[in-house]
Design a protein around this motif. Structure first.
Motif, PDB file in Angstrom:
ATOM      1  N   UNK A 764       0.852  -1.183   0.000  1.00  0.00           N
ATOM      2  CA  UNK A 764       0.000   0.000   0.000  1.00  0.00           C
ATOM      3  C   UNK A 764       0.885   1.229   0.000  1.00  0.00           C
ATOM      4  N   UNK A 765       0.404   2.264  -0.653  1.00  0.00           N
ATOM      5  CA  UNK A 765       1.033   3.589  -0.632  1.00  0.00           C
ATOM      6  C   UNK A 765      -0.084   4.586  -0.332  1.00  0.00           C
ATOM      7  N   UNK A 766       0.003   5.228   0.785  1.00  0.00           N
ATOM      8  CA  UNK A 766      -1.059   6.152   1.187  1.00  0.00           C
ATOM      9  C   UNK A 766      -0.451   7.479   1.613  1.00  0.00           C
ATOM     10  N   UNK A 767      -1.247   8.532   1.510  1.00  0.00           N
ATOM     11  CA  UNK A 767      -0.855   9.823   2.053  1.00  0.00           C
ATOM     12  C   UNK A 767      -2.120  10.618   2.373  1.00  0.00           C
ATOM     13  N   UNK A 768      -2.018  11.524   3.340  1.00  0.00           N
ATOM     14  CA  UNK A 768      -3.172  12.380   3.644  1.00  0.00           C
ATOM     15  C   UNK A 768      -3.615  13.133   2.392  1.00  0.00           C
ATOM     16  N   UNK A 769      -4.892  13.141   2.135  1.00  0.00           N
ATOM     17  CA  UNK A 769      -5.400  13.821   0.954  1.00  0.00           C
ATOM     18  C   UNK A 769      -5.428  12.968  -0.287  1.00  0.00           C
ATOM     19  N   UNK A 770      -4.918  11.718  -0.169  1.00  0.00           N
ATOM     20  CA  UNK A 770      -4.981  10.809  -1.308  1.00  0.00           C
ATOM     21  C   UNK A 770      -3.862  11.026  -2.308  1.00  0.00           C
ATOM     22  N   UNK A 771      -4.029  10.508  -3.474  1.00  0.00           N
ATOM     23  CA  UNK A 771      -3.014  10.578  -4.505  1.00  0.00           C
ATOM     24  C   UNK A 771      -2.562   9.195  -4.908  1.00  0.00           C
ATOM     25  N   UNK A 772      -1.993   9.090  -6.096  1.00  0.00           N
ATOM     26  CA  UNK A 772      -1.577   7.792  -6.613  1.00  0.00           C
ATOM     27  C   UNK A 772      -0.346   7.977  -7.495  1.00  0.00           C
ATOM     28  N   UNK A 773       0.840   7.602  -6.980  1.00  0.00           N
ATOM     29  CA  UNK A 773       2.027   7.711  -7.825  1.00  0.00           C
ATOM     30  C   UNK A 773       2.109   6.555  -8.814  1.00  0.00           C
ATOM     31  N   UNK A 774       2.981   6.672  -9.771  1.00  0.00           N
ATOM     32  CA  UNK A 774       3.285   5.565 -10.658  1.00  0.00           C
ATOM     33  C   UNK A 774       4.213   4.622  -9.900  1.00  0.00           C
ATOM     34  N   UNK A 775       3.896   3.330  -9.890  1.00  0.00           N
ATOM     35  CA  UNK A 775       4.627   2.372  -9.059  1.00  0.00           C
ATOM     36  C   UNK A 775       5.207   1.261  -9.933  1.00  0.00           C
ATOM     37  N   UNK A 776       6.493   0.969  -9.724  1.00  0.00           N
ATOM     38  CA  UNK A 776       7.129  -0.164 -10.405  1.00  0.00           C
ATOM     39  C   UNK A 776       7.139  -1.353  -9.443  1.00  0.00           C
ATOM     40  N   UNK A 777       6.388  -2.376  -9.788  1.00  0.00           N
ATOM     41  CA  UNK A 777       6.221  -3.558  -8.950  1.00  0.00           C
ATOM     42  C   UNK A 777       6.680  -4.783  -9.723  1.00  0.00           C
ATOM     43  N   UNK A 778       7.683  -5.469  -9.195  1.00  0.00           N
ATOM     44  CA  UNK A 778       8.189  -6.682  -9.853  1.00  0.00           C
ATOM     45  C   UNK A 778       8.541  -6.423 -11.317  1.00  0.00           C
ATOM     46  N   UNK A 779       9.138  -5.249 -11.552  1.00  0.00           N
ATOM     47  CA  UNK A 779       9.624  -4.904 -12.885  1.00  0.00           C
ATOM     48  C   UNK A 779       8.603  -4.305 -13.817  1.00  0.00           C
ATOM     49  N   UNK A 780       7.362  -4.135 -13.358  1.00  0.00           N
ATOM     50  CA  UNK A 780       6.290  -3.617 -14.210  1.00  0.00           C
ATOM     51  C   UNK A 780       5.745  -2.330 -13.620  1.00  0.00           C
ATOM     52  N   UNK A 781       5.588  -1.306 -14.451  1.00  0.00           N
ATOM     53  CA  UNK A 781       5.015  -0.044 -13.996  1.00  0.00           C
ATOM     54  C   UNK A 781       3.495  -0.151 -13.909  1.00  0.00           C
ATOM     55  N   UNK A 782       2.960   0.353 -12.824  1.00  0.00           N
ATOM     56  CA  UNK A 782       1.500   0.294 -12.640  1.00  0.00           C
ATOM     57  C   UNK A 782       0.989   1.688 -12.312  1.00  0.00           C
TER      58      UNK A 782
END
Length: 782
Positions: A764-782
């Protein structure tokens, strides 16, 4: 791996990690040396506990107790007049002349961090059995227990931030058998007296304490009755039973079963620009009031307040590196076993969390950051003055502040930069006749910013390095990136960053091709070998300078893009950025450290300042600048892995940025190499490692290796920009499965994740106010 295996952003962390094992350092005998003792602190007051049975020796420190008084910022008012001659010598490639002339652009050495004193608890305990002592990282509390004369003695120690006292709780299992004597001593000038149940010590730090590496005929330690920082120590024995007797200089307790000793420390330090002798705080009154207030609080409440205050920081991050988690092995034995190649993920986790513990314990005083020894120093001439070494060490102390979720601890250093900016503007004027602010190799509590060297006696390779402001100012942007604190960026960070950039703009000159570079230039503590065979220190266009300036300029532009308040200056920075001397790759495939492809006098030198752009900078990366990253890798291969403690901490982070987790892990293991206690004995050849109490062995002890190593663990698990996050970028095979919660990323996100067989299965990636960064997971960008 199927998408269903991932927790989407914002989902709960139910069932994430195993219940964490209690983390503690523990031993089966008292400490004999400083490097075996256990350290406690509340960010200002520190205690180093040896835990003896006949005598318990406890070093006391206050982070605001230094030699000296506010410096004369105009100590060398015409130094700037020598700059043209240095530049002319360099233009003529006369490096010998430049090395000589640049010494005229030097000032005084820094002052030294002082030991406050030593508290002794004398016992009559012979033939102690079943001895045990520990330091609980979960509670920031130390314990000692043993059996003697048919009963058990227990002692508990903590330094409370809420109540501003050092607490010692003593008990005996047999009624009326607890007895001890308290005495105090100090290497400083002091006087002592007693009153009912109280012991009072008052003293003064030296007005001058030369660095330990300076050899002068006159006395290196100078006291003056009307100058220097005052200190006060008040000690109180509390008990429901037993009796206290006293002499002029001791307190004795006898006939009891339980006792509490409260120790209050204070100094007259009142700011970097105020004389502690003439404008100082009333240290005696402060110490008395702290003690009086704490004495009204029951022990259970003192403990609960201390625990709650500490744990609100410490418990933010939990780490489990899988594998065996046995806690039944003493810490010194663990280190010895680990050095033979044994696997020990508990020890690796312990070291990481110990770094966080040390930062919480040593960095909570506004404008006074953790120094070379953090908070804990027993020497009146400590190694390298225990000062703020601005060409790596002071900054390395704070590499873990943001990513391991301790931004409040960063504030001591960031506030210190505000002080440096004020003195640094005078230094920029008098030493260079330039705008903005500048800082050099060393600083101290008085915010010293001048080139050091005792007015011509310092080697230019360290004394005349002028990039301290450029390097340190990048911490301001880092703090904003992790916290998204816009008021801080606008009112605190940007003005200081701009001032450092103003100096860099003025300091740079064009080379023969019109590219902007620095002149004079040094690469911290390193020396070059010219084609003519001259071993030189002063040149022009050093890669480290340009890397730090590039990072600072990029940060200023990014900040202005957020604030949109300084377009004219941003245009100047953008234009200069386009003209900066580019990186150059040497014939060996390495990243050149010097303007020319010179060899180093020492090819395996401990500093790697020209790799700054890779780490702690962010403008060199495997993805964005692959050729420069590859040259940085080649440089590290040439240097090899054997180096000092703080340098090894840095190199682990560099290998993590190169996404080579196994090499980073190899060096992490080497950082934990067991080193026998040896007091203050410098031996670079032996390289770094870890003392029995987990202190970093530079050698001798320097705390930056602890902090750099802890930061590197986080760097191996997550790397980020403000809008991109890479999970497990440098996971070693040894950490095949595990979990972490509470790490921070740029952009203000809090990360929790679990991985199995090298693959992320939940995050999980959370922050106050929300938001969604680009995440590289197991070599794949999501």
């Amino acid at each position: 791996m199927k998408k269903s295996l991932f927790l989407l952003l914002g989902l709960a962390l139910t069932g994430y990690a195993q219940t964490p094992q209690p983390l503690k350092l523990w031993y089966t005998k008292p400490a004999e040396y400083f490097e075996e003792a256990l350290v406690l602190g509340n960010g200002k007051q520190g205690a180093t506990v040896f835990g003896g049975t006949k005598t318990d020796k406890i070093f006391l420190n206050d982070i605001t107790l230094w030699s000296g008084e506010p410096m004369n910022t105009r100590m060398n008012p015409e130094a700037y007049k020598h700059l043209p001659a240095v530049r002319e010598a360099l233009k003529n490639e006369n490096y010998r002349a430049a090395d000589s002339l640049v010494r005229k652009i030097q000032g005084k050495f820094s002052e030294s961090y002082a030991p406050l004193g030593t508290l002794y608890l004398d016992f009559d305990h012979e033939n102690a059995r079943n001895y045990y002592r520990d330091l609980s990282l979960d509670q920031a509390t130390a314990h000692v227990s043993y059996e003697t004369q048919g009963h058990q003695i227990k002692r508990e120690y903590f330094v409370s931030h809420p109540d501003k006292v050092f607490v010692i709780h003593l008990t005996s299992s047999a009624k009326g058998t607890l007895a001890f004597r308290i005495r105090f001593d100090s290497k400083l000038k002091y006087a002592i007296h007693s009153s009912v149940n109280h012991l009072h010590a008052n003293g003064t730090a030296p007005v001058r304490a030369d660095p330990n590496y300076i050899r002068k005929k006159d006395n290196p330690i100078q006291f003056r009755p009307d100058q220097g920082t005052r200190f006060s120590t008040d000690v109180l024995i509390q008990s429901a039973d037993g009796s206290v007797t006293r002499t002029d200089s001791t307190l004795s307790f006898s006939g009891g079963t339980e006792a509490v000793v409260l120790v209050s420390l204070a100094t007259s330090f009142n700011g970097f620009d105020k004389s502690p002798s003439k404008e100082g705080l009333n240290d005696d009154l402060i110490a008395q009031k702290q003690l009086e207030a704490a004495s009204q609080v029951p022990l259970t409440q003192l403990k609960s307040r201390h625990k709650a205050d500490y744990q609100k920081f410490y418990q933010r991050v939990s780490l489990n590196l899988g594998g065996p988690q046995a806690t039944d092995i003493p810490t010194d034995e663990r280190l010895r076993r680990y050095a033979t190649g044994a696997k020990d993920p508990y020890l690796e986790t312990l070291y990481f969390q110990f770094g966080r513990y040390l930062l919480i314990s040593s960095s909570r005083t506004p404008g006074v950051p953790a120094n070379l020894q953090g908070l804990w120093n027993p020497h009146i001439q400590p190694p390298w003055s225990s000062n703020y070494t601005m060409n790596i060490n002071a900054e390395e102390n704070y590499w873990l502040a943001e990513n391991t979720n301790l931004p409040e601890m960063h504030q001591s250093f960031l506030g210190f930069l505000d002080n440096l900016e004020k003195t640094g503007r005078v230094t920029a004027q008098t030493f260079y006749n330039m705008p903005g602010w500048v800082c050099h190799h060393n600083s101290d509590i008085w915010a010293m910013t001048n080139p050091v060297g005792d007015f011509g006696n310092g080697e230019p390779s360290w004394a005349n390095w002028p990039m301290g402001a450029a390097w340190a100012s990048t911490h301001l942007w880092e703090h904003y990136q992790f916290t998204q604190d816009l008021p801080f960026l606008r009112t605190k960070a940007y003005p200081i960053m701009k001032g450092a950039a103003e100096f860099c703009l003025a300091f740079m000159v064009p080379d023969a091709k019109g590219r902007l570079m620095t002149s004079p230039s040094t690469s911290p503590e390193n020396k070059f070998l010219t084609s003519a065979g001259y071993v030189g220190q002063t040149s022009y266009g050093g890669t480290a300078d340009i890397a730090m300036i590039r990072e600072l300029f990029l940060d200023v532009l990014a900040a202005e893009k957020v604030l949109k308040n300084d377009q004219l200056f941003a245009s100047k920075i953008q234009e200069a950025l386009g003209r900066l001397l580019p990186y150059q790759i040497g014939v060996a495939g390495n990243l050149q450290e010097w303007y020319f492809d010179w060899k180093d006098e020492d090819p395996k030198h401990r500093h790697q300042s020209h790799l700054y752009g890779l780490y702690p900078g962010n403008h060199v990366s495997v993805a964005e600048t692959p050729s420069i990253a590859a040259a940085a890798r080649k440089t590290l291969e040439i240097k090899g892995d054997e180096t000092t403690g703080w340098s090894k901490g840095w190199r682990i982070n560099l290998w993590a940025r190169l996404q080579d987790g196994d090499h980073a892990y190899k060096m992490y293991r080497e950082l934990l190499k067991y080193v026998e206690p040896d007091g203050v004995k410098v031996n670079y050849q032996r390289g770094g490692g870890t003392y029995p109490n987990l202190f970093d062995a530079h050698p001798p002890f320097q705390i930056d290796g602890n902090f750099g190593g802890a930061a590197a663990v986080a760097e191996m698990l997550v790397q980020s920009t403000t809008d991109q996050v890479v999970l497990l970028p440098a996971l070693p095979a040894a950490w095949d499965s595990g979990s972490v919660s509470g790490l921070k990323t740029r952009g203000g996100y809090t990360l929790s994740m679990q991985w199995v067989k090298g693959k992320v299965v939940k995050y999980t990636l959370t922050r106050p106010g929300g938001g969604k960064p680009k995440v590289r997971v197991n070599g794949v960008w999501k």
